[in-house]
Design a protein around this motif. Structure first.
Motif, PDB file in Angstrom:
ATOM      1  N   GLN A  84     -10.779   3.943  -1.496  1.00 19.33           N
ATOM      2  CA  GLN A  84     -10.310   4.629  -0.297  1.00 19.33           C
ATOM      3  C   GLN A  84     -10.845   3.972   0.965  1.00 19.33           C
ATOM      4  O   GLN A  84     -10.239   4.068   2.016  1.00 19.33           O
ATOM      5  CB  GLN A  84     -10.744   6.088  -0.340  1.00 19.33           C
ATOM      6  CG  GLN A  84     -10.114   6.860  -1.468  1.00 19.33           C
ATOM      7  CD  GLN A  84     -10.717   8.243  -1.584  1.00 19.33           C
ATOM      8  OE1 GLN A  84     -11.676   8.565  -0.900  1.00 19.33           O
ATOM      9  NE2 GLN A  84     -10.150   9.054  -2.454  1.00 19.33           N
ATOM     10  N   LEU A  85     -11.974   3.303   0.895  1.00 18.15           N
ATOM     11  CA  LEU A  85     -12.587   2.686   2.059  1.00 18.15           C
ATOM     12  C   LEU A  85     -12.098   1.273   2.297  1.00 18.15           C
ATOM     13  O   LEU A  85     -12.254   0.741   3.377  1.00 18.15           O
ATOM     14  CB  LEU A  85     -14.109   2.667   1.895  1.00 18.15           C
ATOM     15  CG  LEU A  85     -14.780   4.016   1.691  1.00 18.15           C
ATOM     16  CD1 LEU A  85     -16.261   3.818   1.413  1.00 18.15           C
ATOM     17  CD2 LEU A  85     -14.555   4.911   2.881  1.00 18.15           C
ATOM     18  N   PHE A  86     -11.532   0.653   1.294  1.00 16.75           N
ATOM     19  CA  PHE A  86     -11.142  -0.748   1.372  1.00 16.75           C
ATOM     20  C   PHE A  86      -9.700  -0.890   1.811  1.00 16.75           C
ATOM     21  O   PHE A  86      -8.794  -0.364   1.192  1.00 16.75           O
ATOM     22  CB  PHE A  86     -11.330  -1.420   0.004  1.00 16.75           C
ATOM     23  CG  PHE A  86     -10.902  -2.847  -0.019  1.00 16.75           C
ATOM     24  CD1 PHE A  86     -11.645  -3.826   0.615  1.00 16.75           C
ATOM     25  CD2 PHE A  86      -9.741  -3.220  -0.665  1.00 16.75           C
ATOM     26  CE1 PHE A  86     -11.251  -5.144   0.604  1.00 16.75           C
ATOM     27  CE2 PHE A  86      -9.332  -4.537  -0.689  1.00 16.75           C
ATOM     28  CZ  PHE A  86     -10.099  -5.504  -0.045  1.00 16.75           C
ATOM     29  N   GLU A  87      -9.485  -1.598   2.906  1.00 18.33           N
ATOM     30  CA  GLU A  87      -8.143  -1.955   3.334  1.00 18.33           C
ATOM     31  C   GLU A  87      -8.090  -3.473   3.420  1.00 18.33           C
ATOM     32  O   GLU A  87      -8.787  -4.080   4.246  1.00 18.33           O
ATOM     33  CB  GLU A  87      -7.825  -1.368   4.712  1.00 18.33           C
ATOM     34  CG  GLU A  87      -6.423  -1.692   5.155  1.00 18.33           C
ATOM     35  CD  GLU A  87      -6.088  -1.086   6.502  1.00 18.33           C
ATOM     36  OE1 GLU A  87      -5.203  -1.631   7.170  1.00 18.33           O
ATOM     37  OE2 GLU A  87      -6.711  -0.087   6.876  1.00 18.33           O
ATOM     38  N   PRO A  88      -7.317  -4.113   2.544  1.00 17.76           N
ATOM     39  CA  PRO A  88      -7.300  -5.579   2.539  1.00 17.76           C
ATOM     40  C   PRO A  88      -6.776  -6.136   3.850  1.00 17.76           C
ATOM     41  O   PRO A  88      -5.912  -5.558   4.491  1.00 17.76           O
ATOM     42  CB  PRO A  88      -6.373  -5.938   1.379  1.00 17.76           C
ATOM     43  CG  PRO A  88      -5.587  -4.711   1.111  1.00 17.76           C
ATOM     44  CD  PRO A  88      -6.396  -3.559   1.584  1.00 17.76           C
ATOM     45  N   SER A  89      -7.306  -7.259   4.238  1.00 15.22           N
ATOM     46  CA  SER A  89      -6.869  -7.953   5.434  1.00 15.22           C
ATOM     47  C   SER A  89      -5.412  -8.367   5.277  1.00 15.22           C
ATOM     48  O   SER A  89      -4.959  -8.732   4.184  1.00 15.22           O
ATOM     49  CB  SER A  89      -7.742  -9.196   5.627  1.00 15.22           C
ATOM     50  OG  SER A  89      -7.110 -10.138   6.453  1.00 15.22           O
ATOM     51  N   ARG A  90      -4.689  -8.319   6.368  1.00 15.34           N
ATOM     52  CA  ARG A  90      -3.295  -8.752   6.298  1.00 15.34           C
ATOM     53  C   ARG A  90      -3.195 -10.242   6.010  1.00 15.34           C
ATOM     54  O   ARG A  90      -2.248 -10.697   5.382  1.00 15.34           O
ATOM     55  CB  ARG A  90      -2.568  -8.391   7.597  1.00 15.34           C
ATOM     56  CG  ARG A  90      -2.460  -6.880   7.751  1.00 15.34           C
ATOM     57  CD  ARG A  90      -1.566  -6.442   8.855  1.00 15.34           C
ATOM     58  NE  ARG A  90      -1.985  -6.934  10.151  1.00 15.34           N
ATOM     59  CZ  ARG A  90      -1.224  -6.888  11.236  1.00 15.34           C
ATOM     60  NH1 ARG A  90      -0.023  -6.368  11.177  1.00 15.34           N
ATOM     61  NH2 ARG A  90      -1.662  -7.349  12.382  1.00 15.34           N
ATOM     62  N   LEU A  91      -4.198 -11.015   6.434  1.00 17.96           N
ATOM     63  CA  LEU A  91      -4.204 -12.442   6.112  1.00 17.96           C
ATOM     64  C   LEU A  91      -4.367 -12.664   4.611  1.00 17.96           C
ATOM     65  O   LEU A  91      -3.707 -13.519   4.021  1.00 17.96           O
ATOM     66  CB  LEU A  91      -5.330 -13.156   6.866  1.00 17.96           C
ATOM     67  CG  LEU A  91      -5.104 -13.374   8.348  1.00 17.96           C
ATOM     68  CD1 LEU A  91      -6.353 -13.967   8.985  1.00 17.96           C
ATOM     69  CD2 LEU A  91      -3.910 -14.262   8.591  1.00 17.96           C
ATOM     70  N   VAL A  92      -5.247 -11.889   3.988  1.00 18.51           N
ATOM     71  CA  VAL A  92      -5.457 -11.999   2.539  1.00 18.51           C
ATOM     72  C   VAL A  92      -4.188 -11.587   1.801  1.00 18.51           C
ATOM     73  O   VAL A  92      -3.770 -12.250   0.852  1.00 18.51           O
ATOM     74  CB  VAL A  92      -6.664 -11.137   2.103  1.00 18.51           C
ATOM     75  CG1 VAL A  92      -6.762 -11.067   0.592  1.00 18.51           C
ATOM     76  CG2 VAL A  92      -7.943 -11.679   2.700  1.00 18.51           C
ATOM     77  N   LEU A  93      -3.575 -10.505   2.242  1.00 18.31           N
ATOM     78  CA  LEU A  93      -2.337 -10.048   1.618  1.00 18.31           C
ATOM     79  C   LEU A  93      -1.246 -11.104   1.732  1.00 18.31           C
ATOM     80  O   LEU A  93      -0.566 -11.426   0.756  1.00 18.31           O
ATOM     81  CB  LEU A  93      -1.881  -8.737   2.253  1.00 18.31           C
ATOM     82  CG  LEU A  93      -0.578  -8.143   1.746  1.00 18.31           C
ATOM     83  CD1 LEU A  93      -0.654  -7.855   0.247  1.00 18.31           C
ATOM     84  CD2 LEU A  93      -0.239  -6.884   2.513  1.00 18.31           C
ATOM     85  N   CYS A  94      -1.091 -11.671   2.913  1.00 13.74           N
ATOM     86  CA  CYS A  94      -0.077 -12.702   3.126  1.00 13.74           C
ATOM     87  C   CYS A  94      -0.354 -13.932   2.259  1.00 13.74           C
ATOM     88  O   CYS A  94       0.557 -14.488   1.635  1.00 13.74           O
ATOM     89  CB  CYS A  94      -0.044 -13.076   4.602  1.00 13.74           C
ATOM     90  SG  CYS A  94       1.322 -14.144   5.062  1.00 13.74           S
ATOM     91  N   ASP A  95      -1.615 -14.352   2.203  1.00 13.67           N
ATOM     92  CA  ASP A  95      -1.987 -15.498   1.385  1.00 13.67           C
ATOM     93  C   ASP A  95      -1.659 -15.256  -0.081  1.00 13.67           C
ATOM     94  O   ASP A  95      -1.151 -16.142  -0.772  1.00 13.67           O
ATOM     95  CB  ASP A  95      -3.475 -15.791   1.559  1.00 13.67           C
ATOM     96  CG  ASP A  95      -3.914 -16.974   0.724  1.00 13.67           C
ATOM     97  OD1 ASP A  95      -3.461 -18.100   1.015  1.00 13.67           O
ATOM     98  OD2 ASP A  95      -4.693 -16.768  -0.232  1.00 13.67           O
TER      99      ASP A  95
END
Length: 62
Positions: free
Chosen positions: A13-24
């Motif tokens: 619940q506390l972790f929101e992945p970086s959009r850069l990591v998601l895009c990569d």
């Protein structure tokens, strides 16, 4: 058993992945799909990767 998921995975619940990591990750999956001969899937993943930053929140940190 309401609330079981909240107690089992409180860190999620506390972790929101970086959009850069998601895009990569999406781009890496698109490359794998393309190499595997799944061109349509690769194109869909590439299009999805492009939408990661197309939400109009230019001032939001990445």
């Amino acid at each position: 058993m309401p609330g079981l998921v909240e107690h089992a995975y409180p860190a999620a619940q506390l972790f929101e992945p970086s959009r850069l990591v998601l895009c990569d990750r999406l781009l890496a999956l698109a490359e794998v799909a393309d190499r595997a001969g799944c061109a349509v899937t690769a194109e869909h993943l590439l299009a999805l990767a492009h939408t990661v930053f197309d939400d109009g929140e230019a001032g939001r940190p990445h």
